[in-house]
Design a protein around this motif. Sequence first.
Motif: not given
Length: 337
Positions: A84-90, A92-99, A131-140
Amino acid sequence: MGARLSYPEVDLKGKVAVVTGGNTGIGYETAKALARMGAHVVIACRSQERAQQAIERIKLELSEAGEVNVEFVQLDLSSLQSARDFTDNFIAKGLPLHLLILNAGIAAVELGRTVDGHEKHFQINYLSHLLITLNLMSVIKSSGPDARIVNVSSYAATFGKFDPSNMDGSQRYSRMGFYGNSKLFQIMSMYFLQRRIAGCGVTISSLHPGAVDTEISRNFQDSTFWKTVTNVVKSVGVLRSPEKGAATTINAAVNPEFKDMEALYFENCKVTQPVRSARDEATQERLWEYSFNLIREYVDTGRLASVGIELPSIPDTENNHEATGSTGEQNLTTTED
């Protein structure tokens, strides 16, 4: 003759990729290839020291290609809080995520529990990645079109099965069997997640990288049997190098041929069918509900709702005791350092 392993060189400038376990083995070669094509690569692993060594090695090996953009973000897959902390930290960087390349894992280790009380293969290889996939899905989803999630599974999925009554191995346990379980669940998650985001410009795939000579073999050096098997396999030369082992991952991640093609399974850089047990929709749905209720408190439900994924109902705890797991911390040896 061996399989022909190849992938196209594409322009990934402006793209962002996360590779779990990108500091070693298949993950390292994947991270390096994506960086060579111009992607901003995030290596997610436990050890900052090992990650920095990998980053310096990538920069050295790609020195003729010019400047490469690779960074480290800490992730310990044996802890749901760390995931969870990893996804929050990512985020927070404000980056997109393509892969999103879900590569890190362990293989054929002794029975043991993570800090969250789950069997090690189950959490490290599968549950934390879910868990990581779910928490980053909106960014992806917002980074598309043609954003991709790639699960590095294994032929060992053939030996796996979903048995809710014995997920922690307390009734019976085999090292390869539970490794196979986790790899089966990775493939099944491809299907149940892809159904929930169908047509949104995000594709999810899974793959078998082949038999690869990586550091993952260190996970079972305590076993005379598995150490002997590994040494024999190495001696006859059937193991692929990590570079060749990464080819199928990279092909799934970047090949324009697979744009908008959902829930594909790859082997030897080609689309094929996974084991039949992975394709049973009813079992996939049972796994989805079971898994989500183990990680519910760590999921950013607001972000998940924003991409239209409906949450499973909260189970009756009196009748769902098998999903609770035991607690207790044990030392881990993983390849996602």
